[in-house]
Write a protein that holds these residues in place. Sequence first.
Motif, short mmCIF file in Angstrom:
data_model
loop_
_atom_site.label_atom_id
_atom_site.label_comp_id
_atom_site.label_asym_id
_atom_site.label_seq_id
_atom_site.Cartn_x
_atom_site.Cartn_y
_atom_site.Cartn_z
N LEU A 80 0.83 -1.20 0.00
CA LEU A 80 0.00 0.00 0.00
C LEU A 80 0.87 1.25 0.00
O LEU A 80 1.83 1.33 0.75
CB LEU A 80 -0.85 0.02 1.27
CG LEU A 80 -2.29 -0.46 1.16
CD1 LEU A 80 -2.91 -0.51 2.55
CD2 LEU A 80 -3.09 0.50 0.29
N PHE A 82 0.41 5.35 0.58
CA PHE A 82 -0.60 6.28 1.09
C PHE A 82 -0.34 7.70 0.59
O PHE A 82 0.78 8.07 0.27
CB PHE A 82 -0.57 6.31 2.62
CG PHE A 82 -0.96 5.02 3.26
CD1 PHE A 82 -2.24 4.83 3.75
CD2 PHE A 82 -0.05 3.97 3.37
CE1 PHE A 82 -2.60 3.65 4.35
CE2 PHE A 82 -0.40 2.78 3.97
CZ PHE A 82 -1.69 2.61 4.46
N ASN A 84 -0.36 10.42 2.45
CA ASN A 84 0.53 11.15 3.37
C ASN A 84 1.75 10.32 3.74
O ASN A 84 2.29 10.46 4.82
CB ASN A 84 -0.24 11.59 4.60
CG ASN A 84 -0.97 10.42 5.21
OD1 ASN A 84 -0.86 9.29 4.73
ND2 ASN A 84 -1.69 10.65 6.29
N ALA A 86 2.81 7.93 5.28
CA ALA A 86 2.65 6.97 6.38
C ALA A 86 3.92 6.19 6.68
O ALA A 86 3.88 4.99 6.93
CB ALA A 86 1.47 6.02 6.10
N LEU A 87 5.06 6.88 6.64
CA LEU A 87 6.31 6.22 7.04
C LEU A 87 6.34 6.11 8.56
O LEU A 87 5.70 6.88 9.26
CB LEU A 87 7.50 7.03 6.55
CG LEU A 87 7.61 7.18 5.03
CD1 LEU A 87 8.81 8.04 4.66
CD2 LEU A 87 7.71 5.82 4.36
N PHE A 88 7.10 5.14 9.06
CA PHE A 88 7.24 4.99 10.51
C PHE A 88 8.21 6.06 11.00
O PHE A 88 9.41 5.97 10.71
CB PHE A 88 7.73 3.59 10.86
CG PHE A 88 6.90 2.50 10.24
CD1 PHE A 88 5.53 2.46 10.45
CD2 PHE A 88 7.48 1.54 9.42
CE1 PHE A 88 4.75 1.47 9.86
CE2 PHE A 88 6.71 0.55 8.83
CZ PHE A 88 5.34 0.52 9.05
N PRO A 89 7.73 7.03 11.78
CA PRO A 89 8.58 8.18 12.13
C PRO A 89 9.78 7.80 13.00
O PRO A 89 10.78 8.49 12.98
CB PRO A 89 7.65 9.11 12.92
CG PRO A 89 6.28 8.57 12.74
CD PRO A 89 6.40 7.12 12.39
N HIS A 90 9.66 6.70 13.73
CA HIS A 90 10.72 6.35 14.67
C HIS A 90 11.75 5.40 14.07
O HIS A 90 12.69 5.00 14.75
CB HIS A 90 10.11 5.72 15.94
CG HIS A 90 9.38 4.44 15.66
ND1 HIS A 90 8.30 4.35 14.81
CD2 HIS A 90 9.58 3.18 16.12
CE1 HIS A 90 7.88 3.11 14.76
NE2 HIS A 90 8.63 2.38 15.55
N PHE A 99 10.80 -3.22 7.13
CA PHE A 99 9.74 -3.57 8.08
C PHE A 99 8.90 -4.78 7.63
O PHE A 99 8.69 -5.73 8.38
CB PHE A 99 8.83 -2.36 8.31
CG PHE A 99 7.82 -2.56 9.40
CD1 PHE A 99 8.12 -2.23 10.71
CD2 PHE A 99 6.55 -3.08 9.12
CE1 PHE A 99 7.18 -2.41 11.73
CE2 PHE A 99 5.61 -3.26 10.13
CZ PHE A 99 5.94 -2.92 11.43
N GLY A 100 8.45 -4.73 6.38
CA GLY A 100 7.60 -5.81 5.86
C GLY A 100 8.34 -7.13 5.78
O GLY A 100 7.77 -8.20 6.02
N ARG A 147 9.13 0.61 0.28
CA ARG A 147 8.63 -0.21 1.39
C ARG A 147 7.51 -1.14 0.91
O ARG A 147 7.40 -2.27 1.36
CB ARG A 147 8.10 0.73 2.49
CG ARG A 147 7.63 0.02 3.72
CD ARG A 147 7.17 1.00 4.77
NE ARG A 147 5.95 1.69 4.36
CZ ARG A 147 5.29 2.56 5.13
NH1 ARG A 147 5.76 2.86 6.33
NH2 ARG A 147 4.19 3.14 4.71
N ALA A 148 6.67 -0.64 0.00
CA ALA A 148 5.56 -1.46 -0.50
C ALA A 148 6.06 -2.49 -1.52
O ALA A 148 5.54 -3.60 -1.59
CB ALA A 148 4.50 -0.58 -1.14
#
Lengths: 360, 262
Positions: A80, A82, A84, A86-90, A99-100, A147-148
């Motif tokens: 997916l 997005f 905005n 939607a990255l992981f800020p941390h 991550f996936g 990432r996707a």
Amino acid sequence: MTVSLTIENLSAHYGQTQVLKDLSISVKAGELVSLLGSSGCGKTTTLRIVAGFLAPTAGHVRLGDRDLTTLPAHARDIGLVFQNYALFPHLTVQENVAFGLKQRGISSADRARRATAMLERVGLAQLADRLPGALSGGQKQRVALARALVIEPPLLMFDEPLSNLDAKLRVDMRVEIRQLQKANGTTSLYVTHDQEEAFSISDRVAIMNAGRIMQLDTPEVLYQKPANAFVARFVGFENLIPMKTIARDGAIVTAEAAGGAKLHLSQDLFGPIKDDFVLATRPDGLVVRGQGEGIPATLGTRTYLGRAYQYKCETAAGEITANGALSEMFEPGAKAVLVPLPEQCCILDPENRDTTSRPD
Amino acid sequence: MTARIHPLLGAFAILVFLFLLAPLVIIVGASLSDTTYLTFPPQGLTLRWFANIFEISAFRNTAITSFQVAILGTGLSLLIGIPAAYALNRYRVGLPKWLGTLFILPILVPEIVFGFSLLKSITIGMGLPVYPSLIIGHALLVLPYSVRVVGASLASFDFSVEEAAISLGCPPLKTFFTVVLPNIRAGVIAAFILAFITSINDVSISVFLTGPGISTLPIQILAHMEQFFDPTIASVSVLLMLVTVGVMAIVEATLGLTFLTK
């Protein structure tokens, strides 16, 4: 692995309001299909149902031979992107992309190798250790794309991915998205309200209105042969002139507009010939002339477009926008005729109530 | 260029600071006085009242109880408050507006009324022993801080990040711990500190819930003052001030104090 996405008879409700009405779409393996429409048309709802964030009230979603309808979102294996980002800020850029892979239990050495390779493909390898907060909008969207893509999903979905970028970057990014999508051959569903974006990036586009698909076809067909008044207006056929067939003579159909203006139209324009139809044109499909066979009009405001003059015209069939040649300039208030160019006209069925709402 | 300050404004600001700080200076002075009654300015200097605190077992025991109750009560309030704040923010659209207000009731209701109703309901009504009553009472007292402060953190959290994690194959509960929680960490720590300090300082709830043999430090201070009125009270107060200053120093060093006032 390329598989097709099949959406069958999908219905969805928010409370009492039905937002999707018996919607069916089939996206072929490797194809990119856009859902195009104004806000509230149901395009994002459709995407969120396929993603598993919303449950439909009826219908099925299939990916290849898997039925996704009741599968929880985290088990659907869909990439997916997005609006905005939607990255992981941390997490760093590298950790975001990995991550996936981590969720799939891939070893940390493999994760690092694959994430790095994917970051190289989107041209961000040198930013791997940054946090998302330190990236520009375009860079963030590239990370989101990486990432996707890195999980090699059988289906990619984009939810207005370019809306937060500036105009120049939007054009660059959509070319980039298209290239990556084609290179991977990933079946894709792309949601946007931007017609140019949808037409430039897609194999086929579904124009949506009020929870229904008005037409699903290639950009070329949509642009030249809209199937109904809604789609016609959406792609710029500003003039929809109701007509009545009054005679047929071989390949020539004679039709009459309100006010009695008669036009002779080639049968080739028509499918089956109906008694009532709508003649749809863009402003440049109707030429303002001093005389000839056409719709009589009183000219109003004139606008200089560079390649032509555009006139607001009063006719017995209502207000019409038409273009006139630069060589022949008319003053407001002048009488003229509007001559349709057959190759730029469309014959449509009269509008029924359900499809008359205008796109905004 | 420096802004010009009107002399009266300057004088007024100094008066405000004096007003805020003078009681603390007086307490410090009184705690050092070599007299058997509270007085200021101190007459003679001694640290024996500080030593006296540690000789009185009631102070030791109630201090331990106070810290235990504050840590466990605050922990309990976070266990309830974080999920509540999450639900209130995540499902804001579908939830009635008064639901959020429900969680700040313990601040709105006068504490003395709240304490009495806790006594009626959990100590008498449910027959719970003193210690668990204290923990539950304090957890409810500080719940508004947990919900509001964590909620403020969640309000600026973009929930599509959570959906991104789920779409990448992370189950929802795991997503909460690996993606949501790290991003509201500052709010959780701030909530803990505010709640902890509130709990440590509380008198009105504790006065109803403490019982034979189990008391908290503020209650013990009151009891001691009624009986002795010696500078020990002042020295305990100074120690409590130092604990607060210490906590704030740690916060300042790790996170910066500004995030408490945000």
